[in-house]
Design an enzyme around this catalytic site. Structure first.
Site, PDB file in Angstrom:
ATOM      1  N   GLU A 187      38.625  39.487  38.194  1.00  0.00           N
ATOM      2  CA  GLU A 187      39.996  39.862  37.832  1.00  0.00           C
ATOM      3  C   GLU A 187      40.863  38.632  37.560  1.00  0.00           C
ATOM      4  O   GLU A 187      41.744  38.648  36.704  1.00  0.00           O
ATOM      5  CB  GLU A 187      40.640  40.685  38.953  1.00  0.00           C
ATOM      6  CG  GLU A 187      40.094  42.074  39.118  1.00  0.00           C
ATOM      7  CD  GLU A 187      40.585  43.044  38.056  1.00  0.00           C
ATOM      8  OE1 GLU A 187      41.364  42.628  37.180  1.00  0.00           O
ATOM      9  OE2 GLU A 187      40.171  44.216  38.094  1.00  0.00           O
ATOM     10  N   SER A 205      46.086  47.450  34.220  1.00  0.00           N
ATOM     11  CA  SER A 205      46.939  46.363  34.688  1.00  0.00           C
ATOM     12  C   SER A 205      48.328  46.882  35.045  1.00  0.00           C
ATOM     13  O   SER A 205      48.459  47.719  35.930  1.00  0.00           O
ATOM     14  CB  SER A 205      46.973  45.257  33.627  1.00  0.00           C
ATOM     15  OG  SER A 205      47.500  44.068  34.136  1.00  0.00           O
ATOM     16  N   HIS A 242      39.483  40.636  33.764  1.00  0.00           N
ATOM     17  CA  HIS A 242      40.506  41.678  33.853  1.00  0.00           C
ATOM     18  C   HIS A 242      40.644  42.347  32.486  1.00  0.00           C
ATOM     19  O   HIS A 242      40.876  41.691  31.479  1.00  0.00           O
ATOM     20  CB  HIS A 242      41.823  41.004  34.254  1.00  0.00           C
ATOM     21  CG  HIS A 242      42.998  41.910  34.343  1.00  0.00           C
ATOM     22  ND1 HIS A 242      43.177  42.800  35.377  1.00  0.00           N
ATOM     23  CD2 HIS A 242      44.096  42.049  33.549  1.00  0.00           C
ATOM     24  CE1 HIS A 242      44.320  43.438  35.214  1.00  0.00           C
ATOM     25  NE2 HIS A 242      44.892  43.006  34.108  1.00  0.00           N
TER      26      HIS A 242
END
EC number: 3.1.1.1
Length: 555
Positions: free
Chosen positions: A336, A211, A459
């Protein structure tokens, strides 16, 4: 059953014996360090050195300043306990004590984990983990290193300054910004300079992150400060071209932030002098006053400082060919968008609110409030909604489409663009992947407040399966097999310079092919190369002229 009990007793005896034998020690040019022994997931002995300072505490007059080199110490440093996390406002959950502010400013510490060498003088490859958290929260302390220690690599985790402490920018020489990225750079330089003392190879360093940590990895490819300090990198769900990875209107946000704290805003030096007097807790609480779903404070172009991290936009550095040319892996997961949508996709009331007020919420949810003129917001909101939902309402039947909408916009489109650009402009190989395996537990459980409903592959689900204590202790056979596949993927790249995932030949990205090529990791028995001519609905998103990633002179 008896054998299991005996095995546990033996393991406990070995652990007790290792804890009581002479502790591991290393000598560095900064001073001596003492660690302690631990046991890996499958019973290997390894050395742990935790809480090593890599820079001076950024407190007092050093708040908002670039990190300063750590000073030598005289006595042996006991590196047997992790240092405090950096001051942050807890976003995704509420601690048991109800206090949303945690950590402290004296937080620039790292942890180094080393497989027991037993006299082996061969230097080991190094894996340098950069944690995620939207540049606002998180810590290297949360990594569960025990699985990685089953392999012959050294793992380094660390903390860096977050939110306003790490990414406030006045847009001038007073506080140019990027303190958090500079912390990362100083930590990486520390490892490059001292890891040989731990048995690590300074010429075999792989940086990897998730991330915001993944976009940070990409940023280190773009910074002259980091060139030469690492040999390869892995960006797991995040690149520097992502809309949330480039802060818009940073000086304006800094002034708004200061105003909420009762500080003058006309003169930046006076403003920062005032912010220097405010308690860290108050600064952290005030972060919520800066309206931005994703990252109110993040990376900027900091050309005004004496040692800038980047002096031009990421896209300009990339297309100029000035990016550091070493191998790179980048990839995304199938859902995601659950990073955000998991908070509402299971709530009919919130879905109805999103449906009814879509035109007003969309610019913030899809992060184009600052990159499109106000008079285009509604038109673009309706265009995006029609493409993904048609004439259907936003409800439980279409929530997956909303998740894909968010994921495409915030992660997958720019991942693809960044990979193609690097493969086209640089000589080093680029590998890409798409991960769609749903394990028993998911990061969406954290965002949703504990819901175990299967919303998709969230995610972070790939990296967390290997590195995070909250979902890494799995027992389902397929999950355990996928753990090993991902561990092979990460460590084979660090050790051999080429990634391995299952028995498939993972091909490098060819930017001249019409279709985008990637390795699809669907489940342990289904890993294969695939191609797409419209991955992440990129052709649709290219029809919207966001004021993002514009090459200088071509705006």
């Amino acid at each position: 059953m008896e054998l299991s009990v005996i095995a546990l007793l033996l393991l406990g005896f070995v652990n007790f014996s290792w804890q009581n034998e002479q502790a591991p020690r290393v000598k560095t040019s900064l001073g001596d360090i003492r660690g302690y022994y631990k046991i890996s997931r499958h019973g290997r002995k390894y050395e742990a050195y935790e809480g090593i300072p890599y820079a001076q505490p950024p407190v007092g007059n050093l708040r908002f300043k670039p990190p300063q080199p750590v000073q030598e110490w005289i006595n042996e440093l006991p590196a047997v306990e992790k240092g405090p996390v950096c001051t942050q406002y807890v976003v995704l959950s509420t601690p048991q004590n109800g206090d949303k502010v945690t950590g402290c400013e004296d937080c620039l510490y790292m942890n180094i984990y080393v497989p027991f060498r037993n006299g082996n003088e061969s230097l080991l490859p190094v894996m340098f983990w950069i944690h995620g958290g939207a540049y606002q929260f998180g810590s290297g302390n949360k990594v569960n290193e025990t699985l990685v220690m089953d392999r012959d690599v050294i793992l380094v985790t660390f903390n860096y300054r977050l939110a306003s402490f790490g990414f406030l920018s006045t847009g001038d020489s007073v506080v140019p910004g990027n303190m958090g990225l500079k912390d990362q750079n100083v930590a990486l330089r520390w490892v490059h300079n001292h890891i040989r003392s731990f048995g690590g190879d300074p010429n075999q360093i792989t940086i990897f992150g998730l991330s915001a940590g993944a976009s940070s990895v990409h940023y280190h490819y773009l910074s002259r400060l980091s060139a030469g300090l690492f040999q390869r990198g892995i960006s797991i769900s995040g690149v520097a071209l992502a809309p949330w990875a480039q802060t818009k209107y940073a000086p304006e946000k800094a002034r708004r932030y200061a105003a909420t704290l009762g500080c003058p805003t006309r003169n930046t030096k006076e403003m920062i002098d005032c912010l220097q007097t405010r308690p860290a807790r108050i600064l952290s609480q005030a972060t919520g006053e800066v309206p931005d779903i994703y990252a109110p404070f993040g990376p900027v172009v900091d050309k005004y400082g004496p040692d800038p991290f980047i002096t031009r936009s990421p896209i300009d550095i990339i297309v100029s060919g000035e990016a550091y040319d070493v191998p790179w892996i980048s990839g995304v997961v199938s859902e995601e968008g659950l990073y955000i949508s998991a908070a509402f996709v299971g709530n009919d009331q919130l879905l109805k609110q999103l449906n009814d007020d879509w035109d007003n919420i969309a610019p913030y949810l899809l992060d184009y409030n600052d990159t499109l003129p106000l008079n285009q917001h509604k038109e673009v909101a309706e265009k995006i909604r029609k493409y993904y939902l048609g004439s259907n309402p936003i409800d439980s039947n279409t929530s997956l489409s909303v998740t894909h909408m968010i994921g495409d916009r915030m992660f997958s489109v720019d991942f693809q663009k960044a990979a193609i650009l690097k493969a086209k402009i640089n000589k080093s190989p680029v590998w890409t992947y798409y991960y769609s395996y749903r394990s028993m537990h998911s990061c969406s459980e954290i965002v949703s407040g504990g819901s175990t409903k299967n919303f998709g592959v969230s995610h972070g689900d790939d990296a967390f399966l290997v590195l995070d204590t909250r979902i890494s202790n799995v027992s389902r056979p397929n999950d355990l097999e996928m753990q090993q596949i991902l561990l092979d993927f990460y460590t084979s790249f660090a050790i051999e310079g080429k990634p391995r995932a299952g028995d498939v030949q993972w091909q490098t990205l060819d930017p001249n092919e019409k279709e985008f090529q990637y390795l699809h990791i669907a489940n342990p028995q289904n890993i294969k190369m695939e191609t797409s001519n419209d991955s992440a609905n990129i052709n649709f998103w290219n029809t919207i002229d966001f004021n993002e990633n514009k090459i200088s002179g071509q705006e």
